[in-house]
Every structure is written in C-alpha cells, then in structure tokens.
Design a protein around this motif. Structure first.
Motif, PDB file in Angstrom:
ATOM      1  N   SER A  10       0.844  -1.203   0.000  1.00 43.04           N
ATOM      2  CA  SER A  10       0.000   0.000   0.000  1.00 43.04           C
ATOM      3  C   SER A  10       0.875   1.246   0.000  1.00 43.04           C
ATOM      4  O   SER A  10       2.092   1.171  -0.135  1.00 43.04           O
ATOM      5  CB  SER A  10      -0.928  -0.022   1.210  1.00 43.04           C
ATOM      6  N   THR A  11       0.243   2.384   0.172  1.00 39.23           N
ATOM      7  CA  THR A  11       0.990   3.632   0.068  1.00 39.23           C
ATOM      8  C   THR A  11       2.081   3.726   1.136  1.00 39.23           C
ATOM      9  O   THR A  11       3.229   4.030   0.831  1.00 39.23           O
ATOM     10  CB  THR A  11       0.034   4.834   0.218  1.00 39.23           C
ATOM     11  N   GLN A  70      -1.510  -0.556  -3.936  1.00 35.63           N
ATOM     12  CA  GLN A  70      -2.072   0.768  -4.189  1.00 35.63           C
ATOM     13  C   GLN A  70      -2.358   0.899  -5.682  1.00 35.63           C
ATOM     14  O   GLN A  70      -1.580   0.447  -6.527  1.00 35.63           O
ATOM     15  CB  GLN A  70      -1.109   1.844  -3.723  1.00 35.63           C
ATOM     16  N   GLN A  71      -3.469   1.532  -6.014  1.00 36.72           N
ATOM     17  CA  GLN A  71      -3.896   1.610  -7.410  1.00 36.72           C
ATOM     18  C   GLN A  71      -3.201   2.754  -8.169  1.00 36.72           C
ATOM     19  O   GLN A  71      -2.642   3.672  -7.567  1.00 36.72           O
ATOM     20  CB  GLN A  71      -5.408   1.841  -7.463  1.00 36.72           C
ATOM     21  N   HIS A  72      -3.293   2.676  -9.487  1.00 37.61           N
ATOM     22  CA  HIS A  72      -3.047   3.781 -10.435  1.00 37.61           C
ATOM     23  C   HIS A  72      -1.600   4.205 -10.666  1.00 37.61           C
ATOM     24  O   HIS A  72      -1.317   4.872 -11.649  1.00 37.61           O
ATOM     25  CB  HIS A  72      -3.813   5.062 -10.039  1.00 37.61           C
ATOM     26  N   TRP A  90      -0.858   7.467  -6.949  1.00 39.73           N
ATOM     27  CA  TRP A  90      -2.269   7.859  -7.053  1.00 39.73           C
ATOM     28  C   TRP A  90      -2.537   9.215  -6.422  1.00 39.73           C
ATOM     29  O   TRP A  90      -3.460   9.919  -6.812  1.00 39.73           O
ATOM     30  CB  TRP A  90      -3.145   6.789  -6.366  1.00 39.73           C
ATOM     31  N   ASP A 245      -5.828  -2.381  -4.375  1.00 38.88           N
ATOM     32  CA  ASP A 245      -6.025  -2.646  -2.935  1.00 38.88           C
ATOM     33  C   ASP A 245      -7.480  -2.588  -2.499  1.00 38.88           C
ATOM     34  O   ASP A 245      -7.910  -3.377  -1.646  1.00 38.88           O
ATOM     35  CB  ASP A 245      -5.130  -1.752  -2.060  1.00 38.88           C
ATOM     36  N   ASN A 246      -8.266  -1.688  -3.078  1.00 37.28           N
ATOM     37  CA  ASN A 246      -9.663  -1.604  -2.641  1.00 37.28           C
ATOM     38  C   ASN A 246     -10.439  -2.859  -3.042  1.00 37.28           C
ATOM     39  O   ASN A 246     -11.204  -3.413  -2.246  1.00 37.28           O
ATOM     40  CB  ASN A 246     -10.316  -0.346  -3.211  1.00 37.28           C
ATOM     41  N   GLY A 265      -7.551   4.390   5.060  1.00 37.38           N
ATOM     42  CA  GLY A 265      -6.101   4.247   5.029  1.00 37.38           C
ATOM     43  C   GLY A 265      -5.518   5.595   4.668  1.00 37.38           C
ATOM     44  O   GLY A 265      -6.049   6.639   5.072  1.00 37.38           O
ATOM     45  N   THR A 266      -4.402   5.589   3.902  1.00 38.91           N
ATOM     46  CA  THR A 266      -3.874   6.864   3.421  1.00 38.91           C
ATOM     47  C   THR A 266      -4.975   7.570   2.640  1.00 38.91           C
ATOM     48  O   THR A 266      -5.252   8.754   2.836  1.00 38.91           O
ATOM     49  CB  THR A 266      -2.654   6.621   2.506  1.00 38.91           C
ATOM     50  N   SER A 267      -5.615   6.831   1.744  1.00 43.62           N
ATOM     51  CA  SER A 267      -6.797   7.362   1.062  1.00 43.62           C
ATOM     52  C   SER A 267      -8.028   7.010   1.871  1.00 43.62           C
ATOM     53  O   SER A 267      -8.033   6.064   2.657  1.00 43.62           O
ATOM     54  CB  SER A 267      -6.922   6.746  -0.336  1.00 43.62           C
ATOM     55  N   THR A 269     -11.769   5.703   1.044  1.00 44.90           N
ATOM     56  CA  THR A 269     -12.558   5.207  -0.091  1.00 44.90           C
ATOM     57  C   THR A 269     -13.909   4.696   0.388  1.00 44.90           C
ATOM     58  O   THR A 269     -14.053   4.250   1.533  1.00 44.90           O
ATOM     59  CB  THR A 269     -11.840   4.082  -0.877  1.00 44.90           C
ATOM     60  N   PHE A 288     -14.865   1.200 -11.399  1.00 46.38           N
ATOM     61  CA  PHE A 288     -13.842   0.144 -11.411  1.00 46.38           C
ATOM     62  C   PHE A 288     -14.486  -1.234 -11.533  1.00 46.38           C
ATOM     63  O   PHE A 288     -15.699  -1.396 -11.408  1.00 46.38           O
ATOM     64  CB  PHE A 288     -13.021   0.174 -10.114  1.00 46.38           C
ATOM     65  N   LEU A 298     -16.571   3.246  -6.990  1.00 45.82           N
ATOM     66  CA  LEU A 298     -15.735   3.685  -5.860  1.00 45.82           C
ATOM     67  C   LEU A 298     -15.550   5.200  -5.868  1.00 45.82           C
ATOM     68  O   LEU A 298     -15.391   5.814  -6.918  1.00 45.82           O
ATOM     69  CB  LEU A 298     -14.371   2.988  -5.972  1.00 45.82           C
ATOM     70  N   CYS A 300     -13.092   8.137  -3.958  1.00 48.73           N
ATOM     71  CA  CYS A 300     -11.823   8.184  -3.209  1.00 48.73           C
ATOM     72  C   CYS A 300     -11.454   9.615  -2.832  1.00 48.73           C
ATOM     73  O   CYS A 300     -11.557  10.520  -3.659  1.00 48.73           O
ATOM     74  CB  CYS A 300     -10.709   7.594  -4.082  1.00 48.73           C
ATOM     75  N   ARG A 346      -9.140  15.092  -4.352  1.00 49.73           N
ATOM     76  CA  ARG A 346      -9.565  14.428  -5.592  1.00 49.73           C
ATOM     77  C   ARG A 346     -11.097  14.416  -5.686  1.00 49.73           C
ATOM     78  O   ARG A 346     -11.638  14.520  -6.762  1.00 49.73           O
ATOM     79  CB  ARG A 346      -9.008  13.004  -5.550  1.00 49.73           C
TER      80      ARG A 346
END
Ligand SMILES: Nc1ncnc2c1ncn2[C@@H]1O[C@H](COP(=O)(O)OP(=O)(O)O)[C@@H](O)[C@H]1O
Ligand SMILES: O=C(CO)[C@@H](O)[C@H](O)COP(=O)(O)O
Length: 480
Positions: A10-11, A70-72, A90, A245-246, A265-267, A269, A288, A298, A300, A346
């Motif tokens: 993850s991040t 972690q995505q993206h 991300w 991760d989500n 988490g860091t984000s 969601t 997604f 989702l 975020c 975001r």
C-alpha cells in the motif's frame, strides 16, 4: 497444513499475511515501511516486499501467493525492463492539467462510457500524458506501462532487468487483473478490452501493457527465493493475479450486495461490489471492476488516516489519546470544522487546495474540540462519497469500516453519527492482504475459499445531521 500468502503493497507500507488454506486462520505476518512522498522509486517497494516476506518467516513453505497494491501508480519501463523514472503515485496531483486536457480532447461523457472514469490526476492515463508533455525523452523510452502490483508480481516471478532478475526483461510476461487495470483510464470495463487509442493519446505512442487476468487465474508458477542471494526460484509456488487494494479489501471482506465498504487508510474510499458497470459523467464515482468478476463503483479522497496522524502530532498525543480527546467533545466540536484537504483533494476535484479549520472561537479552541474536528472532518469528506455510491443504485444495509484509522474507537463512534447508515467493524485485520490471500487460494485450488469474517463492533446508529450540515457549509466555500 497448506499455506497461502497475501501481500498488501500500500501507500505507506508493505504487509505480508500467511494463512491456512483450509480455515483462513492467520499463521504469520510481516511488515515493512515505504518511503514518504508521491513520487517513489519502485525499487523501494521491492526492497520492502523482500523485508516484509522475511519478517513473515519467508515463503518457502507457501503453496501460493498473490499481491494487492495501491492503485493507479505509473510504473514506466524501458525495453531492458528498467524503470524510466520514479513512479507517480495515485496521490500525486501534478497531472491535474493533463487530466483536464484529456477531458477537453475526448469529452467527459465519452471517457466515462469508454473507461468508466472521468480523468482526475490520480488515474494512470493522466500521468502518462504528463510524462509525454513534461519529460518527452522519458516518454519516448517507455516500452511498457504497469501498475505497482503488476510490476511487483513480475519481479516476484523472476522477471526484471538482466542484472536484477533471473529470468530477464520479458515485458510480455507482465500481468495485471481486472480490478487494477480498471483504474488506468485506458481499459473498458464493459468490454474487458484495452482502449489502445486512449493509451496512445496519453503516452504519445503504443506500449506493452500487462495481460489482464480474471479472478482466480494464475499469473504463473514459480517465484524468486527472496531469502537466497543467488536469485534461485521456488519453482512450485503458484502466483495469483493480484488486485488493486480496494478490490482486494472487498474480496477479503467477502463484501456482497447490501455492503458498502468505507476504507480509512492513506486514502479514504467508499465502494461496493455490484453486478452492473457504473458510469458517472460527473467523475465522482469511478467505475472500477472488482477482483471477483463483478464491478466496484468507488469514491476516493486523498485525505484520510494521515489527517488524524497530523492532529495527533500537533496535539502531542498518540492515536488512542486523540480518540479519547475526541470523544470528550460534543458532536459538532463546539463549532470547529476541519475541511481536511491537506494533500489537495480528488473528490471534490481540487488538486491545489489546502486544509482549513473553520469556526474557531476562544471558547471552542480546546484540545478536545480539535481532536473531534479532525475525526469529523475526515469522515464528513467521505459522506458525499457514500451518497454518490447510493445514487448509483447501490443498496446499503450496513457500512463496513476498515483501514488503519477504522481501529480507533472515536472514529467508529463518530462514523455512527456522521453516516445515516448502520456501521459495522469487522475483526481488526489486513483486509487487502486477506483478499490477496483469497486470490492465492483461488488460483491454487480453482475455487474461491469461504473463510469466515466476524463483526466485532456495531456502534448504535446515532445520526447527528448537524455535523455534516456544518461541514458542507465550510467545504462549500472552496468551490464558491
Ligand atoms: N488507532 C488508530 N487511529 C487512527 N489512525 C491509525 C490508527 N492505527 C493506524 N492508524 C493510521 O492508519 C494509517 C495506515 O493505515 P493503512 O490502512 O495501513 O494505510 P495504507 O493502506 O494506505 O498504507 C496510518 O496513517 C496510521 O497512522
Ligand atoms: O487511488 C486510490 C483508489 O482509487 C487509492 O485508494 C489507492 O489505491 C491507495 O490506497 P491506500 O494506500 O490508501 O490503501
């Protein structure tokens, strides 16, 4: 006992969880930190993975492994398999202008229809466009584009630059899965195909993209023995497809219709597992795919657990004490309202915003109110996300709260005041890594395992609309 392993890269950290295939019981765990920052050399993730695997007692006795991440993040590789530059994560907002450019070239409606997404700086396509415009020499040398979990899976399987891997830079061996590729901005969740025109429009030329695996499909067999210095392989270990991760958390929680997951988490969601694709031309909901063959609408935010980290630091307390302080204040924090856009934001799309504390008076400026304002602000920023997910036709019988900050009793209690939906707290655990372990078991046996998930707390619904009403007035000043 047959063992399977799940990884959450993850991040902030890498976590490895080894589980008993039969029961799903956690047998061993390991962890290592990631560096700070929104632009990171992927080698740091590999080093953390190696450390976390060692911390978890190694993978030599494990039958299968799968990596959630972690995505993206943009991992751009040259023809020799070297990363072209640090990965943009991300939560790196430098590509917000590139996102606006892609929208003006293709239109928000068309992009939502083609990819399920309206570009914001988080998505990979905007990072490629930024690279094309800001670093044309780097862009020209890109031969393949991967996501963090794709690249780690490739490296773990033994591929990579000639001098760093036993099997060399075979770009065609890159793999991804439906869930993570659905966050790139150049894949169509309705058709299950890459949208090459959008990839080329973003990067400026075509490139190798990872083969997309379905739920339970194997990326391959055989992993690097990270405990051995000579690059030898553990030849029989099955490698699962991995996931964003989500989506992995959704799989680890066994989320079904009626469950809305809120991850802190860091984000931050909010997401649900659905049978149908979602298309939101406003861009609030990202359409997604899930890690189990369905879809994963989702929302975020960029600012979640680290909002509490920042306030704990400023107040000179740990998380437990921050929670105690917050619960000593009244709902509404005496009028103090935190709009927590510390990292820009975001959702709403305000990449250059900063955080603001509104409503302070001499009387209200207490440690208790500040602690409560931090928790309320973090949660209120996700309340619009919950509404947007419900507006997609998703049913919410309960909100499942997961992620680092969900362990905090104040977060649990205040969530029951902010969201108008019953909140439930599953047994504390690493649900992304749990979902990756589910994938490992699925890839090994051909069947999705049914491991039990327990709810350990369900704070009584205590809806206090005032908290969100005040927050919305304060947050509204940003877009005015
Ligand atoms: N009890 C707690 N209360 C509030 N925040 C917490 C608590 N425990 C951990 N955290 C925070 O949660 C975050 C880590 O959560 P995690 O879900 O692992 O994030 P990520 O997956 O983005 O790396 C860190 O910012 C950490 O400080
Ligand atoms: O960008 C998104 C989702 O679209 C983030 O959720 C990232 O996937 C990072 O996750 P965490 O490290 O916060 O779990």
């Amino acid at each position: 006992m047959t063992l399977v392993a799940g990884v959450d890269s993850s991040t902030q950290s890498c976590k490895v969880v080894v589980r008993d295939l039969e029961t799903g019981a956690v047998v061993r765990t390991g962890r290592a930190s990631h560096p700070d920052g929104t632009s990171v050399d992927p080698q740091a993730w590999w080093d953390a993975l190696v450390t976390a695997i060692a911390d978890a007692g190694g993978l030599a006795d494990v039958a299968a492994v799968s990596i959630g991440g972690q995505q993206h993040g943009m991992v751009a590789l040259d023809a020799e398999g070297y990363v072209v530059r640090d990965a943009l994560l991300w939560n790196d907002t430098r590509s917000s202008g590139a996102a606006a450019d892609l929208i003006s070239e293709f239109g928000a409606d068309a992009l939502a229809a083609r990819t399920g997404l309206v570009p914001v700086a988080s998505f990979t396509s905007t990072k490629l466009r930024w690279l094309r415009d800001a670093e044309p020499e780097n862009a020209a040398s890109v031969a393949a584009v991967a996501l963090p979990h794709d690249w780690l899976t490739w490296r773990l399987r033994g591929f990579g630059p000639e001098d760093q891997s036993p099997l060399g830079p075979v770009l065609e061996e890159l793999t991804t899965d439906r869930s993570d590729v659905s966050g790139t901005g150049y894949w169509n969740p309705a058709t299950g195909e890459y949208d090459r025109d959008l990839l080329i429009a973003a990067l400026g030329h075509d490139a190798v993209v990872p083969r997309v695996l379905g739920a339970g499909e194997r990326a391959g067999t055989g992993i690097v023995d990270t405990a051995a210095a000579d690059g030898s392989l553990l030849a029989d270990v099955v490698v699962g497809p991995g996931a964003g991760d989500n989506a992995a958390a959704g799989l680890g929680l066994g989320a079904v219709s009626g469950d809305v997951v809120v991850s802190l988490g860091t984000s931050g969601t909010v997401f649900a597992v659905t049978e149908r694709t979602s298309e939101d031309p406003s861009g609030i909901v990202a359409g997604f795919a899930s890690a189990s063959g369905e879809y994963l609408p989702l929302v975020c935010t960029l600012n979640a657990a680290r909002v509490l980290d920042a306030f704990a630091r400023v107040l000179g307390v740990d998380h437990d004490e921050l929670g105690r302080l917050a619960l000593e204040a009244q709902p509404g924090a005496g009028g103090a309202v935190l709009v927590p856009y510390f990292e820009g934001e975001r959702t709403p799309n305000l990449p250059d915003a900063t955080a603001t504390l509104f409503g302070l008076t001499l009387l209200s400026t207490t440690r208790e109110n500040l602690a409560r304002a931090a928790v309320e602000g973090m949660l209120c920023a996700l309340a619009d996300g919950v509404e947007a997910i419900l507006a997609q036709g998703v049913e919410a019988r309960r909100l499942l709260l997961v992620g680092g900050a969900a362990q905090n009793p104040a977060v649990q209690a205040i969530a029951a005041q902010v969201f108008g939906v019953p909140v439930e707290i599953p047994t504390p655990g690493e649900y992304v890594a749990a979902g990756a372990a589910v994938q490992a078991a699925w890839a090994l046996t051909g069947a999705r395992p049914e491991w039990p998930i327990e709810v350990v707390a369900a704070p009584p619904v205590d809806h206090r609309p005032l908290i969100l009403e005040r927050y919305r007035v304060a947050a509204g000043t940003y877009s005015a």
